[in-house]
Design a protein around this motif. Sequence first.
Motif, PDB file in Angstrom:
ATOM      1  N   LYS A   1      -0.767  20.501  -0.814  1.00 36.44           N
ATOM      2  CA  LYS A   1      -0.829  19.108  -1.261  1.00 36.44           C
ATOM      3  C   LYS A   1      -0.816  18.202  -0.033  1.00 36.44           C
ATOM      4  CE  LYS A   1      -0.512  20.412  -5.599  1.00 36.44           C
ATOM      5  NZ  LYS A   1      -1.643  20.258  -6.549  1.00 36.44           N
ATOM      6  N   TYR A   2      -0.917  16.887  -0.288  1.00 33.29           N
ATOM      7  CA  TYR A   2      -0.976  15.932   0.821  1.00 33.29           C
ATOM      8  C   TYR A   2      -0.173  14.676   0.497  1.00 33.29           C
ATOM      9  CZ  TYR A   2      -4.875  18.771   2.485  1.00 33.29           C
ATOM     10  OH  TYR A   2      -5.647  19.815   2.919  1.00 33.29           O
ATOM     11  N   PHE A   3       0.592  14.211   1.475  1.00 30.61           N
ATOM     12  CA  PHE A   3       1.148  12.873   1.448  1.00 30.61           C
ATOM     13  C   PHE A   3       0.305  12.036   2.414  1.00 30.61           C
ATOM     14  CE2 PHE A   3       5.136  14.986   0.037  1.00 30.61           C
ATOM     15  CZ  PHE A   3       5.391  14.210  -1.090  1.00 30.61           C
TER      16      PHE A   3
ATOM     17  N   SER B   1      11.181   4.284   7.491  1.00 33.74           N
ATOM     18  CA  SER B   1      11.493   3.009   6.865  1.00 33.74           C
ATOM     19  C   SER B   1      10.332   2.042   7.034  1.00 33.74           C
ATOM     20  CB  SER B   1      12.763   2.418   7.490  1.00 33.74           C
ATOM     21  OG  SER B   1      13.090   1.192   6.879  1.00 33.74           O
ATOM     22  N   ASN B   2       9.680   1.743   5.915  1.00 37.91           N
ATOM     23  CA  ASN B   2       8.555   0.811   5.922  1.00 37.91           C
ATOM     24  C   ASN B   2       8.370   0.275   4.504  1.00 37.91           C
ATOM     25  OD1 ASN B   2       6.177  -0.624   6.044  1.00 37.91           O
ATOM     26  ND2 ASN B   2       5.054   0.935   7.184  1.00 37.91           N
ATOM     27  N   PRO B   3       8.946  -0.898   4.197  1.00 41.46           N
ATOM     28  CA  PRO B   3       8.874  -1.418   2.840  1.00 41.46           C
ATOM     29  C   PRO B   3       7.454  -1.651   2.355  1.00 41.46           C
ATOM     30  CG  PRO B   3      10.486  -2.631   4.148  1.00 41.46           C
ATOM     31  CD  PRO B   3       9.704  -1.770   5.095  1.00 41.46           C
ATOM     32  N   GLU B   4       6.500  -1.726   3.263  1.00 39.44           N
ATOM     33  CA  GLU B   4       5.127  -2.042   2.872  1.00 39.44           C
ATOM     34  C   GLU B   4       4.264  -0.805   2.671  1.00 39.44           C
ATOM     35  OE1 GLU B   4       3.602  -4.699   5.776  1.00 39.44           O
ATOM     36  OE2 GLU B   4       5.000  -6.313   5.273  1.00 39.44           O
ATOM     37  N   MET B   5       4.820   0.389   2.884  1.00 38.91           N
ATOM     38  CA  MET B   5       4.016   1.599   2.716  1.00 38.91           C
ATOM     39  C   MET B   5       4.830   2.703   2.051  1.00 38.91           C
ATOM     40  SD  MET B   5       1.979   3.971   5.505  1.00 38.91           S
ATOM     41  CE  MET B   5       3.451   4.885   5.998  1.00 38.91           C
ATOM     42  N   GLY B   6       4.355   3.181   0.916  1.00 42.71           N
ATOM     43  CA  GLY B   6       4.954   4.325   0.263  1.00 42.71           C
ATOM     44  C   GLY B   6       4.036   5.526   0.384  1.00 42.71           C
ATOM     45  N   LEU B   7       4.515   6.676  -0.053  1.00 39.35           N
ATOM     46  CA  LEU B   7       3.744   7.908  -0.011  1.00 39.35           C
ATOM     47  C   LEU B   7       3.575   8.442  -1.419  1.00 39.35           C
ATOM     48  CD1 LEU B   7       5.527   9.703   2.992  1.00 39.35           C
ATOM     49  CD2 LEU B   7       3.434   8.325   3.066  1.00 39.35           C
TER      50      LEU B   7
ATOM     51  N   LYS C   1      -4.378   1.275 -15.258  1.00 38.09           N
ATOM     52  CA  LYS C   1      -5.760   1.118 -15.722  1.00 38.09           C
ATOM     53  C   LYS C   1      -6.488   0.051 -14.915  1.00 38.09           C
ATOM     54  CE  LYS C   1      -8.476   0.765 -19.961  1.00 38.09           C
ATOM     55  NZ  LYS C   1      -8.418   0.645 -21.437  1.00 38.09           N
ATOM     56  N   GLN C   2      -5.762  -1.013 -14.551  1.00 39.09           N
ATOM     57  CA  GLN C   2      -6.342  -2.053 -13.705  1.00 39.09           C
ATOM     58  C   GLN C   2      -5.749  -1.930 -12.302  1.00 39.09           C
ATOM     59  OE1 GLN C   2      -4.592  -3.050 -16.613  1.00 39.09           O
ATOM     60  NE2 GLN C   2      -6.405  -2.977 -17.912  1.00 39.09           N
ATOM     61  N   LYS C   3      -6.513  -2.238 -11.295  1.00 46.96           N
ATOM     62  CA  LYS C   3      -6.017  -2.179  -9.922  1.00 46.96           C
ATOM     63  C   LYS C   3      -4.890  -3.205  -9.731  1.00 46.96           C
ATOM     64  CE  LYS C   3      -9.013   0.862  -8.438  1.00 46.96           C
ATOM     65  NZ  LYS C   3      -8.603   2.230  -8.044  1.00 46.96           N
ATOM     66  N   ASN C   4      -3.930  -2.845  -8.856  1.00 47.04           N
ATOM     67  CA  ASN C   4      -2.857  -3.787  -8.565  1.00 47.04           C
ATOM     68  C   ASN C   4      -3.346  -4.860  -7.590  1.00 47.04           C
ATOM     69  OD1 ASN C   4      -2.696  -2.661  -5.912  1.00 47.04           O
ATOM     70  ND2 ASN C   4      -1.269  -1.098  -6.641  1.00 47.04           N
ATOM     71  N   ILE C   5      -2.464  -5.752  -7.192  1.00 41.87           N
ATOM     72  CA  ILE C   5      -2.885  -6.894  -6.374  1.00 41.87           C
ATOM     73  C   ILE C   5      -3.362  -6.483  -4.987  1.00 41.87           C
ATOM     74  CG2 ILE C   5      -1.430  -8.546  -7.593  1.00 41.87           C
ATOM     75  CD1 ILE C   5       0.594  -8.319  -5.330  1.00 41.87           C
ATOM     76  N   TRP C   6      -3.062  -5.229  -4.596  1.00 47.55           N
ATOM     77  CA  TRP C   6      -3.545  -4.726  -3.296  1.00 47.55           C
ATOM     78  C   TRP C   6      -4.806  -3.892  -3.436  1.00 47.55           C
ATOM     79  CZ3 TRP C   6       1.800  -3.645  -4.540  1.00 47.55           C
ATOM     80  CH2 TRP C   6       2.673  -4.631  -4.053  1.00 47.55           C
ATOM     81  N   GLY C   7      -5.323  -3.770  -4.671  1.00 49.67           N
ATOM     82  CA  GLY C   7      -6.528  -2.998  -4.898  1.00 49.67           C
ATOM     83  C   GLY C   7      -6.296  -1.519  -5.093  1.00 49.67           C
ATOM     84  N   GLY C   8      -5.038  -1.112  -5.292  1.00 51.07           N
ATOM     85  CA  GLY C   8      -4.714   0.298  -5.484  1.00 51.07           C
ATOM     86  C   GLY C   8      -4.300   0.609  -6.900  1.00 51.07           C
ATOM     87  N   ASP C   9      -3.850   1.866  -7.115  1.00 52.92           N
ATOM     88  CA  ASP C   9      -3.524   2.363  -8.451  1.00 52.92           C
ATOM     89  C   ASP C   9      -2.033   2.350  -8.751  1.00 52.92           C
ATOM     90  OD1 ASP C   9      -6.163   2.941  -9.002  1.00 52.92           O
ATOM     91  OD2 ASP C   9      -6.039   4.981  -8.216  1.00 52.92           O
ATOM     92  N   TYR C  10      -1.199   1.997  -7.787  1.00 46.67           N
ATOM     93  CA  TYR C  10       0.240   2.128  -7.954  1.00 46.67           C
ATOM     94  C   TYR C  10       0.768   1.200  -9.048  1.00 46.67           C
ATOM     95  CZ  TYR C  10       5.217   2.213  -7.123  1.00 46.67           C
ATOM     96  OH  TYR C  10       6.581   2.338  -7.294  1.00 46.67           O
ATOM     97  N   CYS C  11       1.747   1.699  -9.782  1.00 41.88           N
ATOM     98  CA  CYS C  11       2.462   0.913 -10.777  1.00 41.88           C
ATOM     99  C   CYS C  11       3.860   1.498 -10.910  1.00 41.88           C
ATOM    100  CB  CYS C  11       1.746   0.941 -12.133  1.00 41.88           C
ATOM    101  SG  CYS C  11       1.490   2.619 -12.800  1.00 41.88           S
TER     102      CYS C  11
ATOM    103  N   LEU D   1       7.217   8.407  -2.756  1.00 40.09           N
ATOM    104  CA  LEU D   1       8.338   8.249  -1.842  1.00 40.09           C
ATOM    105  C   LEU D   1       8.256   6.868  -1.210  1.00 40.09           C
ATOM    106  CD1 LEU D   1       7.925  11.406  -2.068  1.00 40.09           C
ATOM    107  CD2 LEU D   1       8.799  11.554   0.259  1.00 40.09           C
ATOM    108  N   SER D   2       9.394   6.219  -1.067  1.00 41.04           N
ATOM    109  CA  SER D   2       9.413   4.941  -0.366  1.00 41.04           C
ATOM    110  C   SER D   2      10.771   4.741   0.291  1.00 41.04           C
ATOM    111  CB  SER D   2       9.114   3.771  -1.324  1.00 41.04           C
ATOM    112  OG  SER D   2      10.166   3.579  -2.244  1.00 41.04           O
ATOM    113  N   SER D   3      10.772   3.978   1.367  1.00 38.57           N
ATOM    114  CA  SER D   3      11.999   3.632   2.080  1.00 38.57           C
ATOM    115  C   SER D   3      11.986   2.129   2.308  1.00 38.57           C
ATOM    116  CB  SER D   3      12.074   4.380   3.414  1.00 38.57           C
ATOM    117  OG  SER D   3      13.219   3.977   4.155  1.00 38.57           O
TER     118      SER D   3
END
Length: 344
Positions: free
Chosen positions: A29-31, A47-53, A106-116, A240-242
Amino acid sequence: MHPGIGMNTPRGGPESPIAVSWFGKTATKYFKNGDIVDGGKGVELKSNPEMGLNLYNSLDTASNGYADYTFIPLAGNRITVTIDLGNPGPSCGCNIAFFVVSMPSKQKNIWGGDYCDANCVGERCCAEFDLMELNIHSFQATSHPCSDYRTPPFTSQSYACSHGGDKWVKFGNGDRNYGPSDSFTINSQKPYVFRMEFPTVNGVLKAVLTLTQGYKVITATMDNIENMRAPLTDGMVLSLSSWYSEYGLDWLDGGVCPSPQECNRKSAIFESIVVEELPKPTTTTPNPHAPTTTYGAHACPVKGTCGCDWVAQYGCPVWDDATECYCRCCCSVTGSCKWNGNTR
């Protein structure tokens, strides 16, 4: 650098694979953008509040499409991972999060990604189960169902999601079962093993959390998480997020940490991820001529030197790992154990 698991071990770049034990087989697998450590067995969460894995099936197709993600079905199964927070480790005000969500939206988030998630980060909502949110002082697991859940890709309505959590369990935060020294049952500055099981008991789905460090074990149960059965059965994406907050994290560690809090932004290592089925109950006819390999309640071994005081406070975990101390401490509680030692 963390002592223990991550120290002096090979490190891969952001496109290196991670080996995951996937229902009895080793899966690659890949992170994406993760720092892979220990020869491909672990990942360092910085630690990076702006980037999760998020956990992906392949980097070749990591385009934020539905098939790109690894969906982990947890109902009826369990997930295990070894955690190394290091010393000093993430302090008061830090939140190391290892969780699953019903993405992609189903709709992209405000950053254009799939995260929810259940708190609608990126203005997209979906079911979430926080397997762990932690620092060296506190450990919490929380269930965040969404009452309008549908199989992804789907976007829930904000009002339908439990933002603050529907069920939760907690260690540390002032209790002596978890914290940053050997005076606690689980020393959070040394590696320990996390395990979460999702059994159905008398028709009701539960979540059983166990932390193990050597012979020391603490456990807690979320009763009746039936409102999470559908997403946990369909499969959810590991994230994962920090992160930290200038307003503090009193909901996580306010029982022991002063406010306001300042996170020291230390990283964490997660290694040896295992996803597997829970053992199926079996019924066998005893062979009177076969040697005894399992203790029954009538023949439980004495406690010996295992130090079983934790059983009275926390109870015994559902999973019998066939170790001597599990048998000596829990046999009289569970009625049997798998350890086949002969010393009384």
